[in-house]
Design a protein around this motif. Structure first.
Motif, PDB file in Angstrom:
ATOM      1  N   UNK A  14      10.221   9.192   8.949  1.00  0.00           N
ATOM      2  CA  UNK A  14       9.188   8.391   8.302  1.00  0.00           C
ATOM      3  C   UNK A  14       8.424   7.645   9.389  1.00  0.00           C
ATOM      4  N   UNK A  15       7.158   7.976   9.561  1.00  0.00           N
ATOM      5  CA  UNK A  15       6.357   7.350  10.616  1.00  0.00           C
ATOM      6  C   UNK A  15       5.926   5.948  10.219  1.00  0.00           C
ATOM      7  N   UNK A  16       5.626   5.759   8.945  1.00  0.00           N
ATOM      8  CA  UNK A  16       5.171   4.440   8.466  1.00  0.00           C
ATOM      9  C   UNK A  16       5.393   4.362   6.967  1.00  0.00           C
ATOM     10  N   UNK A  17       5.756   3.175   6.497  1.00  0.00           N
ATOM     11  CA  UNK A  17       5.897   2.969   5.056  1.00  0.00           C
ATOM     12  C   UNK A  17       4.523   3.032   4.399  1.00  0.00           C
ATOM     13  N   UNK A  18       4.418   3.680   3.239  1.00  0.00           N
ATOM     14  CA  UNK A  18       3.111   3.795   2.585  1.00  0.00           C
ATOM     15  C   UNK A  18       2.665   2.475   1.977  1.00  0.00           C
ATOM     16  N   UNK A  19       1.396   2.203   2.081  1.00  0.00           N
ATOM     17  CA  UNK A  19       0.777   1.068   1.414  1.00  0.00           C
ATOM     18  C   UNK A  19      -0.309   1.643   0.523  1.00  0.00           C
ATOM     19  N   UNK A  20       0.121   2.145  -0.649  1.00  0.00           N
ATOM     20  CA  UNK A  20      -0.794   2.862  -1.524  1.00  0.00           C
ATOM     21  C   UNK A  20      -0.412   4.322  -1.576  1.00  0.00           C
ATOM     22  N   UNK A  21      -1.398   5.221  -1.521  1.00  0.00           N
ATOM     23  CA  UNK A  21      -1.145   6.652  -1.675  1.00  0.00           C
ATOM     24  C   UNK A  21      -0.292   7.204  -0.546  1.00  0.00           C
ATOM     25  N   UNK A  22       0.705   8.022  -0.913  1.00  0.00           N
ATOM     26  CA  UNK A  22       1.554   8.679   0.071  1.00  0.00           C
ATOM     27  C   UNK A  22       0.846   9.932   0.588  1.00  0.00           C
ATOM     28  N   UNK A  23       0.822  10.120   1.909  1.00  0.00           N
ATOM     29  CA  UNK A  23       0.188  11.287   2.514  1.00  0.00           C
ATOM     30  C   UNK A  23       1.125  11.894   3.554  1.00  0.00           C
ATOM     31  N   UNK A  24       0.891  13.163   3.937  1.00  0.00           N
ATOM     32  CA  UNK A  24       1.718  13.758   5.000  1.00  0.00           C
ATOM     33  C   UNK A  24       1.655  12.983   6.309  1.00  0.00           C
ATOM     34  N   UNK A 310      14.231  25.775 -13.424  1.00  0.00           N
ATOM     35  CA  UNK A 310      12.932  26.030 -12.799  1.00  0.00           C
ATOM     36  C   UNK A 310      12.818  25.316 -11.451  1.00  0.00           C
ATOM     37  N   UNK A 311      12.414  26.069 -10.429  1.00  0.00           N
ATOM     38  CA  UNK A 311      12.202  25.442  -9.127  1.00  0.00           C
ATOM     39  C   UNK A 311      11.229  26.259  -8.306  1.00  0.00           C
ATOM     40  N   UNK A 312      10.618  25.583  -7.339  1.00  0.00           N
ATOM     41  CA  UNK A 312       9.741  26.207  -6.359  1.00  0.00           C
ATOM     42  C   UNK A 312      10.444  26.191  -5.016  1.00  0.00           C
ATOM     43  N   UNK A 313      10.437  27.323  -4.306  1.00  0.00           N
ATOM     44  CA  UNK A 313      11.088  27.398  -2.999  1.00  0.00           C
ATOM     45  C   UNK A 313      10.019  27.564  -1.914  1.00  0.00           C
ATOM     46  N   UNK A 314      10.014  26.641  -0.957  1.00  0.00           N
ATOM     47  CA  UNK A 314       9.109  26.685   0.182  1.00  0.00           C
ATOM     48  C   UNK A 314       9.912  27.016   1.434  1.00  0.00           C
ATOM     49  N   UNK A 315       9.240  27.508   2.456  1.00  0.00           N
ATOM     50  CA  UNK A 315       9.930  27.904   3.681  1.00  0.00           C
ATOM     51  C   UNK A 315       9.436  27.082   4.865  1.00  0.00           C
ATOM     52  N   UNK A 316      10.380  26.465   5.587  1.00  0.00           N
ATOM     53  CA  UNK A 316      10.040  25.723   6.794  1.00  0.00           C
ATOM     54  C   UNK A 316      10.104  24.216   6.604  1.00  0.00           C
ATOM     55  N   UNK A 317      10.796  23.548   7.518  1.00  0.00           N
ATOM     56  CA  UNK A 317      10.968  22.096   7.432  1.00  0.00           C
ATOM     57  C   UNK A 317       9.634  21.368   7.389  1.00  0.00           C
ATOM     58  N   UNK A 318       8.617  21.908   8.066  1.00  0.00           N
ATOM     59  CA  UNK A 318       7.330  21.225   8.099  1.00  0.00           C
ATOM     60  C   UNK A 318       6.630  21.212   6.746  1.00  0.00           C
ATOM     61  N   UNK A 319       7.147  21.957   5.773  1.00  0.00           N
ATOM     62  CA  UNK A 319       6.585  21.950   4.422  1.00  0.00           C
ATOM     63  C   UNK A 319       7.036  20.734   3.616  1.00  0.00           C
ATOM     64  N   UNK A 320       8.116  20.084   4.037  1.00  0.00           N
ATOM     65  CA  UNK A 320       8.722  19.030   3.228  1.00  0.00           C
ATOM     66  C   UNK A 320       7.809  17.823   2.977  1.00  0.00           C
ATOM     67  N   UNK A 321       7.137  17.254   3.993  1.00  0.00           N
ATOM     68  CA  UNK A 321       6.284  16.092   3.715  1.00  0.00           C
ATOM     69  C   UNK A 321       5.191  16.396   2.690  1.00  0.00           C
ATOM     70  N   UNK A 322       4.514  17.526   2.840  1.00  0.00           N
ATOM     71  CA  UNK A 322       3.472  17.876   1.887  1.00  0.00           C
ATOM     72  C   UNK A 322       4.023  18.095   0.495  1.00  0.00           C
ATOM     73  N   UNK A 323       5.226  18.701   0.421  1.00  0.00           N
ATOM     74  CA  UNK A 323       5.856  18.943  -0.875  1.00  0.00           C
ATOM     75  C   UNK A 323       6.153  17.634  -1.589  1.00  0.00           C
ATOM     76  N   UNK A 324       6.639  16.625  -0.846  1.00  0.00           N
ATOM     77  CA  UNK A 324       6.916  15.336  -1.469  1.00  0.00           C
ATOM     78  C   UNK A 324       5.634  14.697  -1.983  1.00  0.00           C
ATOM     79  N   UNK A 325       4.574  14.770  -1.204  1.00  0.00           N
ATOM     80  CA  UNK A 325       3.293  14.210  -1.650  1.00  0.00           C
ATOM     81  C   UNK A 325       2.801  14.918  -2.913  1.00  0.00           C
ATOM     82  N   UNK A 326       2.961  16.233  -2.968  1.00  0.00           N
ATOM     83  CA  UNK A 326       2.543  16.983  -4.148  1.00  0.00           C
ATOM     84  C   UNK A 326       3.377  16.623  -5.362  1.00  0.00           C
TER      85      UNK A 326
END
Length: 340
Positions: A14-24, A310-326
């Motif tokens: 976690x680079x910084x705590x969100x203050x409002x909208x969460x982004x990658x 039901x689940x969606x499977x993504x590949x690659x650790x770098x997908x995780x931040x965007x997935x959480x935002x989505x």
């Protein structure tokens, strides 16, 4: 024999705590040395990890007030979450290399944990290993122990398209519910809930008053609320609750995804009293004794086709931040898993 281990691995911090909208941009994927296990510890090579909306980092004025440190992340720390992995080394323990285990140190390729923090996975208990990362235990607990769903009940599940809600409605049906109503944020997901997951009706948050929609969907009232959201939806459920209704509260996403994770929800205590409504907060932490019964029922229902995961499977650790935002934005139905 221990498995080969590289010198470095990747992890999401976690680079910084969100203050409002969460982004990658609130996260960073970094390279770090692979940790070394000491006596009584386990080095795990993560293979699959879960991403859930509840993992959204929270900004709290008083972090101790929440009483759940596992939900809190600090800037600079590695994110945490459920994961499946293989034991690589486990000095001083009975765990053999190659053993598949479940734990809560995801968001990284390798993790070191104390031996009691990992749970070996029986490969034949569930037909799909990914199901071990479902939020089904929370769903099952809310239905079975929290609300005690029984034959003939009308059940309202808030956040029905999420990782918990998508299973809660199905468990409610398995336990005899006559009518199952869900809430979600889009017509597309509403259609999937009724067409594929057995919901009888869906309340759309974007379509006006939740209470009015719920009254239309349940003209005789509801017997059970399975609540992952709180806020307006909890108030609406109370307004249409029948006498002796049972409310199981397993989440508070309306507050957690806002600027105030501890925001209160105003409800009528007089209504609770006059209708003898039971409100029960329920957490998996307090009900680990129920795990064998849950796994038995979940596994049987999956094998028989009586329930789907039901689940969606993504590949690659770098997908995780965007997935959480989505997920926070409500862009997925069911669980989201990341293969490492």
């Amino acid at each position: 024999m221990s498995l080969p281990v590289p010198a470095t691995h990747r992890e999401v911090r976690l680079a910084a705590l969100p203050d409002g909208e969460l982004t990658p941009g609130h996260f960073e994927v970094v390279t770090a040395p692979v940790p070394t296990p000491g006596p009584g510890q386990v080095l795990v090579r993560n293979r699959l990890m879960s991403v859930a909306a509840v993992m959204r980092p929270l900004t709290l004025a008083d972090p101790d007030a929440l009483g759940l440190p596992q939900l809190l992340h600090k800037a600079g720390e590695v994110m945490r979450g459920a994961a499946l992995g293989e034991v690589v080394r486990a000095p001083g323990t009975e765990l053999a290399p190659g053993t598949l285990v479940r734990h809560r140190a995801g968001w990284r390729e390798y993790a070191v944990l104390d031996a009691p923090e990992v749970s070996p996975v029986e490969p034949d208990v569930l037909p799909d290993p990914a199901a071990h990362l479902s939020q089904g235990f929370t769903a099952w607990l809310g239905v079975v122990r929290g609300a005690g769903v029984r034959r003939g009940d009308t059940v309202f599940v808030t956040g029905a398209a999420g990782g918990v809600g998508s299973l809660a409605g199905q468990f409610a049906r398995l336990h005899g519910a006559e009518r199952v109503i869900g809430s979600t944020g889009s017509r597309h997901k509403a259609d999937l809930l009724t067409r594929e997951l057995g919901y009888d009706a869906v309340v759309l948050r974007s379509a006006g008053s939740v209470e009015e929609q719920l009254r239309t969907a349940a003209p005789d009232g509801i017997d059970v609320l399975f609540d992952t959201v709180g806020g307006e939806q909890l108030r609406a459920a109370l307004a249409v609750a029948r006498r002796n209704a049972r409310f199981a509260l397993v989440g508070a996403l309306a507050a957690q995804l806002s600027d105030d994770a501890l925001a209160p929800t105003g409800i009528s205590t007089l209504t609770l009293i006059t209708r003898s409504v039971t409100l029960r907060g329920i957490s998996a932490v307090d009900h680990q004794d129920a795990m064998p019964a849950y796994l038995s029922e979940f596994g049987r229902a999956l094998r028989e086709g009586a329930l789907s995961y039901p689940y969606t499977r993504l590949t690659g650790l770098d997908q995780a931040p965007g997935a959480l935002c989505e997920l926070v934005e409500g862009r997925h139905l069911g669980a989201v898993l990341v293969e490492l």
